[in-house]
Design a protein around this motif. Structure first.
Motif, short mmCIF file in Angstrom:
data_model
loop_
_atom_site.label_atom_id
_atom_site.label_comp_id
_atom_site.label_asym_id
_atom_site.label_seq_id
_atom_site.Cartn_x
_atom_site.Cartn_y
_atom_site.Cartn_z
N GLY A 38 17.08 -20.79 8.33
CA GLY A 38 17.04 -21.10 6.90
C GLY A 38 17.98 -22.23 6.53
N LYS A 39 19.17 -22.24 7.12
CA LYS A 39 20.14 -23.31 6.83
C LYS A 39 19.63 -24.65 7.36
N ILE A 40 19.02 -24.62 8.55
CA ILE A 40 18.46 -25.86 9.11
C ILE A 40 17.34 -26.38 8.22
N ALA A 41 16.49 -25.47 7.74
CA ALA A 41 15.37 -25.89 6.88
C ALA A 41 15.89 -26.47 5.56
N LEU A 42 16.91 -25.84 4.97
CA LEU A 42 17.47 -26.35 3.72
C LEU A 42 18.10 -27.73 3.92
N PHE A 43 18.81 -27.91 5.05
CA PHE A 43 19.43 -29.21 5.33
C PHE A 43 18.36 -30.29 5.51
N THR A 44 17.29 -29.95 6.23
CA THR A 44 16.21 -30.92 6.46
C THR A 44 15.53 -31.30 5.16
#
Length: 277
Positions: free
Chosen positions: A67-73
Motif C-alpha cells: 500500500g505504501k509503495i502504491a501511494l508513493f507511485t
C-alpha cells in the motif's frame, strides 16, 4: 424501376436527415434513460474467511508495504517530488511570451524579470461550426491564484435547427487543475471535478481530464485537452486541439473539437480567441 430507386433514395435522405437533425434531442433522451440492468448482489459463504485468519500477521505487513509503495507511485505520478524536481517550483508568467521564448512558466532563480505575483485569470471563447444546422459556442474561464493549482470552468452551448423547430443543449465542466510538468515551453497536467448538463437533463457527473500546451519560439503554441465524464452511465466527453497565435496578453485560435454526449458524437471546427488578465 427508376421510380422505385428514386423513392428508395428519397426515403433514405429523409431518414438520415431526420436522424442528423435530432442528435441533440437523442443525446438528452439517452441521458435521461435509466439502466434497467441492475445487478443483484450474490451472497457468498462465510466459511472461506475462517481459514485465512491464521496467516493474518505476515499478510498484513506485506499488504501495508504494498500500500505504501502504491501511494508513493501514485503521488509521484500525479503530484511529483518537490525536493528533487526543480520545475515544480517554476512560477507563472504574466502571460505567454511575456518573457521571450517562455510560455506559462519561468524559473525565478535564472530569470530576473517576470510576474512574481503568480495570479492570473485566463478567458477564451470559441465558435463551434459543424454545418448550417448544427453549431455552438465554447466559453472557458481559468483562475490561477498561484502556480500550483487552478480552477477551470467550461461552458458549451450547442444549437440545432430543423425545418420547423430548433433544439439546444448546455454542457458544463467544473474542474480543479494541476500542472504536473511546468517547463518554460511545455506544460502537462490533469483536471478533476464534475460535469453538468442542463436543459431537460439536469444531472451531474464525475469528470477527469488531461491537457498539454507546447510553446514555439515565434509566439505560436499548440494545445491539446481531453475531459472524460459519465452521466447516468452514459459518456459525456470533450476533446480539443487548437493552435494559438499570441500577441501581448491576448491570442487568436483555430482548431477542432469532438464531443461525445451519450451515443451521438459531434465534430466541430473552431475559431476564437482569448485574453490573459
Amino acid at each position: 424501376m427508376k421510380r422505385t430507386v428514386f423513392a428508395i433514395c428519397c426515403s433514405l435522405i429523409i431518414t438520415t436527415g431526420a436522424y442528423s437533425q435530432n442528435k441533440l434531442d437523442k443525446s438528452k433522451n439517452e441521458l435521461n434513460q435509466k439502466d434497467i440492468n441492475t445487478v443483484t448482489p450474490v451472497s457468498q459463504s462465510s466459511s472461506s474467511s475462517s481459514g485465512s485468519s491464521s496467516s493474518g500477521g505476515d499478510g498484513s505487513i506485506l499488504l501495508e508495504l504494498l500500500g505504501k509503495i502504491a501511494l508513493f507511485t501514485v503521488g509521484m505520478a500525479t503530484v511529483g517530488h518537490y525536493g528533487i524536481e526543480n520545475h515544480l517550483h517554476h512560477e507563472l508568467t504574466e502571460y505567454p511570451y511575456y518573457i521571450p521564448e517562455h510560455g506559462n512558466y519561468f524559473d525565478p532563480f535564472f530569470q530576473e524579470n517576470g510576474n512574481i505575483n503568480n495570479f492570473r485569470f485566463d478567458v477564451k471563447d470559441k465558435f463551434l461550426y459543424n454545418n448550417g444546422n448544427l453549431f455552438g459556442n465554447h466559453l472557458e474561464a481559468k483562475l490561477s491564484p498561484f502556480q500550483y493549482l487552478y480552477i477551470k470552468a467550461d461552458y458549451y452551448q450547442l444549437f440545432e435547427f430543423q425545418e420547423h423547430s430548433s433544439d439546444n443543449l448546455s454542457l458544463f465542466y467544473f474542474n480543479l487543475g494541476y500542472d504536473r510538468i511546468r517547463l518554460k515551453r511545455f506544460n502537462l497536467g490533469w483536471t478533476l471535478g464534475a460535469s453538468y448538463i442542463a436543459n431537460d437533463v439536469n444531472k451531474f457527473g464525475f469528470s477527469f481530464g488531461a491537457n498539454a500546451e507546447y510553446f514555439c519560439k515565434r509566439n505560436i503554441s499548440f494545445l491539446a485537452g481531453a475531459k472524460w465524464s459519465f452521466i447516468n452511465e452514459k459518456p459525456v466527453n470533450a476533446f480539443e486541439i487548437e493552435g494559438r497565435f499570441h500577441r501581448k496578453n491576448y491570442f487568436i485560435s483555430v482548431g477542432f473539437e469532438h464531443l461525445d454526449i451519450a451515443t451521438p458524437n459531434y465534430n466541430f471546427a473552431t475559431l476564437g480567441g482569448g485574453i490573459y488578465l
